[in-house]
Design a protein around this motif. Structure first.
Motif, PDB file in Angstrom:
ATOM      1  N   ASP A 133       0.808  -1.221   0.000  1.00 30.79           N
ATOM      2  CA  ASP A 133       0.000   0.000   0.000  1.00 30.79           C
ATOM      3  C   ASP A 133       0.842   1.271   0.000  1.00 30.79           C
ATOM      4  OD1 ASP A 133      -2.350  -1.507   0.062  1.00 30.79           O
ATOM      5  OD2 ASP A 133      -2.289  -1.650   2.254  1.00 30.79           O
ATOM      6  N   ASP A 134       2.153   1.123   0.006  1.00 28.85           N
ATOM      7  CA  ASP A 134       3.022   2.302   0.070  1.00 28.85           C
ATOM      8  C   ASP A 134       4.328   2.047  -0.684  1.00 28.85           C
ATOM      9  OD1 ASP A 134       4.178   4.708   0.648  1.00 28.85           O
ATOM     10  OD2 ASP A 134       4.074   4.508   2.833  1.00 28.85           O
ATOM     11  N   PRO A 135       4.267   1.927  -2.026  1.00 30.98           N
ATOM     12  CA  PRO A 135       5.480   1.659  -2.804  1.00 30.98           C
ATOM     13  C   PRO A 135       6.577   2.690  -2.592  1.00 30.98           C
ATOM     14  CG  PRO A 135       3.517   1.359  -4.153  1.00 30.98           C
ATOM     15  CD  PRO A 135       3.063   1.987  -2.872  1.00 30.98           C
ATOM     16  N   ALA A 136       6.213   3.946  -2.394  1.00 29.92           N
ATOM     17  CA  ALA A 136       7.226   4.991  -2.202  1.00 29.92           C
ATOM     18  C   ALA A 136       8.063   4.718  -0.953  1.00 29.92           C
ATOM     19  CB  ALA A 136       6.560   6.362  -2.104  1.00 29.92           C
ATOM     20  N   ALA A 137       7.418   4.216   0.085  1.00 34.25           N
ATOM     21  CA  ALA A 137       8.153   3.896   1.308  1.00 34.25           C
ATOM     22  C   ALA A 137       9.113   2.736   1.067  1.00 34.25           C
ATOM     23  CB  ALA A 137       7.182   3.560   2.437  1.00 34.25           C
ATOM     24  N   TYR A 138       8.718   1.804   0.197  1.00 27.18           N
ATOM     25  CA  TYR A 138       9.629   0.702  -0.093  1.00 27.18           C
ATOM     26  C   TYR A 138      10.828   1.196  -0.891  1.00 27.18           C
ATOM     27  CZ  TYR A 138      11.593  -3.756  -1.348  1.00 27.18           C
ATOM     28  OH  TYR A 138      12.473  -4.795  -1.496  1.00 27.18           O
ATOM     29  N   VAL A 139      10.613   2.099  -1.834  1.00 21.68           N
ATOM     30  CA  VAL A 139      11.740   2.674  -2.569  1.00 21.68           C
ATOM     31  C   VAL A 139      12.690   3.380  -1.595  1.00 21.68           C
ATOM     32  CG1 VAL A 139      12.430   4.381  -4.308  1.00 21.68           C
ATOM     33  CG2 VAL A 139      10.475   2.871  -4.734  1.00 21.68           C
ATOM     34  N   ASP A 140      12.134   4.067  -0.607  1.00 23.52           N
ATOM     35  CA  ASP A 140      12.968   4.716   0.408  1.00 23.52           C
ATOM     36  C   ASP A 140      13.800   3.682   1.164  1.00 23.52           C
ATOM     37  OD1 ASP A 140      11.997   7.211  -0.271  1.00 23.52           O
ATOM     38  OD2 ASP A 140      10.513   7.283   1.352  1.00 23.52           O
ATOM     39  N   LEU A 141      13.201   2.536   1.470  1.00 26.15           N
ATOM     40  CA  LEU A 141      13.940   1.483   2.165  1.00 26.15           C
ATOM     41  C   LEU A 141      15.056   0.929   1.279  1.00 26.15           C
ATOM     42  CD1 LEU A 141      14.201  -0.479   4.605  1.00 26.15           C
ATOM     43  CD2 LEU A 141      12.592  -1.983   3.405  1.00 26.15           C
ATOM     44  N   VAL A 142      14.726   0.659   0.016  1.00 27.63           N
ATOM     45  CA  VAL A 142      15.699   0.084  -0.915  1.00 27.63           C
ATOM     46  C   VAL A 142      16.883   1.022  -1.121  1.00 27.63           C
ATOM     47  CG1 VAL A 142      16.046  -0.548  -3.345  1.00 27.63           C
ATOM     48  CG2 VAL A 142      14.055  -1.408  -2.097  1.00 27.63           C
ATOM     49  N   THR A 143      16.626   2.322  -1.128  1.00 28.47           N
ATOM     50  CA  THR A 143      17.691   3.296  -1.369  1.00 28.47           C
ATOM     51  C   THR A 143      18.332   3.805  -0.081  1.00 28.47           C
ATOM     52  OG1 THR A 143      16.061   5.101  -1.427  1.00 28.47           O
ATOM     53  CG2 THR A 143      16.652   4.078  -3.526  1.00 28.47           C
ATOM     54  N   GLY A 144      17.827   3.336   1.054  1.00 27.58           N
ATOM     55  CA  GLY A 144      18.334   3.800   2.341  1.00 27.58           C
ATOM     56  C   GLY A 144      18.911   2.687   3.184  1.00 27.58           C
TER      57      GLY A 144
END
Length: 390
Positions: free
Chosen positions: A172-183
């Motif tokens: 429900d929050d792909p943007a948060a997953y991108v933040d995790l992947v890049t962080g």
């Protein structure tokens, strides 16, 4: 350090046109001298220098060890049911990866490593001596990092693929997953990896997300590669070229602009015919790419969902039969092409100074790899100058 001369090679492919006939640099009645882990000499057997020990190839063909530049070997579980359903008419979708994610998260380190070792041995017995493999079936910081740690103990070519799909935990929050992947995930994974990859595709990550992920990885010292244009047309190939990714992998759906970008850049088009075979999808048009001057690699894409093969000879046969490559082009792409996709100069060729990786075939020439599909032609394999079981 012990030297070995492999003599009486009926037809040797060096991938160096200055050393023999044609683009493959073929030498008839050849020999190779190995010194430690490297090639010391290649040429006509009658002119071979003395060595500490000798191996008689008995007229077999010799080729560089295959360079498999795209695989997914850190996983657990089985997707036979998915394959069976697909053969009954369902199309492949990226969501099938979630099945493997669940099984991989539940598996022990020991189980994951045992699977990896098994598939590496399976591939080596078929002539593969350089392996790339990716994470991408954990999709948590802990599971991605442990996959890469395990992989790094068995190959130098390790790729961080936290951006395989959006983790089910972040549906429900792909943007948060991108933040995790890049962080946080990137911080934990970068020490074990050489590469960063992203699946730029509908159902996975769009162009903006892919750019952010690869840019973050490059800032941490990882080099870029990309799953691009597999399922449909999209921005992946041109983005890969723009970011100087080493390879754009799949390249099934290409516009004229995509082909022109590949031809004008440094990015290798890595084709994965096992995926099309296993999904009954459209074949990549290798002929179109080659005629445009694009550098092409062949790889297995070995993974439990869409291409469960570790056999580079099988992929060569598919490329010749269904992707309009010649046997010479297919062998080059599976060896020297794979090396270019990994930006390596020490593998994929048999010339002095290269790593001593080669395979002997129970055949008079490499053409038999496509001419006799499915037949186990690899007789003997050397990896880093050491003869290994085949």
């Amino acid at each position: 350090m012990t030297t070995t001369v492999i003599t009486n090679i009926g037809n040797l492919v060096t991938n160096d046109p200055t050393r023999g006939d044609g683009p493959l640099g073929r030498i008839r009645d050849a020999a190779v001298v190995i010194d430690g882990e490297t090639v010391a000499w290649v040429g006509p057997a009658a002119k071979a220098p003395a060595a500490d020990q000798a191996y008689d190839a008995e007229g077999r063909a010799g080729i560089p060890g295959f360079v498999d530049s795209h695989s997914h070997l850190i996983f657990a579980g089985d997707r036979t049911a998915e394959f069976n359903a697909r053969m009954e008419g369902r199309s492949y979708e990226a969501g099938g990866i979630r099945t493997t994610v669940k099984a991989t998260r539940a598996a022990s380190d020991e189980a994951l490593e045992a699977n990896l070792v098994r598939y590496l041995a399976e591939a080596r017995s078929q002539g593969t001596t350089t392996f790339e493999t990716k994470s991408g079936y954990g999709l948590t910081t802990h599971d991605e990092a442990r996959a890469l740690r395990i992989a790094s103990e068995h190959t130098d070519e390790v790729t961080y693929l936290g951006a395989h799909i959006v983790s089910p935990d972040f549906a429900d929050d792909p943007a948060a997953y991108v933040d995790l992947v890049t962080g946080e995930m990137l911080e934990a994974c970068a020490p074990y990896a050489r590469w960063i990859d992203v699946f730029c595709e509908k159902g996975a990550f769009d162009g903006d997300q892919a750019r952010a992920i690869l840019t973050a990885g490059r800032a941490k010292g990882l080099m870029a590669r990309m799953h691009a244009n597999q399922l449909t047309y999209g921005p992946g190939v041109q983005l890969a070229v723009e970011l100087d990714a080493a390879s754009a992998d799949h390249c099934t759906h290409l516009t004229d602009e995509d082909v022109a970008a590949l031809a004008g850049g440094n990015t290798v088009a890595t084709l994965l015919p096992g995926a099309e075979f296993s999904t009954r999808a459209q074949w990549p048009d290798a002929r179109r790419l080659l005629d445009a001057g694009v550098t092409v690699a062949l790889s297995t894409d070995c993974n439990p969902g869409s291409s469960f093969t570790s056999s580079m000879p099988f992929c060569i046969a598919l490329a010749v039969r269904d992707m309009r490559m010649t046997p010479d082009e297919a062998l080059w792409s599976a060896t020297a092409g794979g090396a270019r996709a990994l930006r390596r100069t020490d593998v994929g060729r048999l010339t002095p100074g290269a790593r001593a990786d080669l395979a002997l075939l129970d055949a008079p020439s490499h053409v038999h790899l496509a001419y006799r599909p499915g037949v186990p032609l690899v007789r003997t394999v050397w990896q880093r100058g050491r003869q290994v079981p085949a």
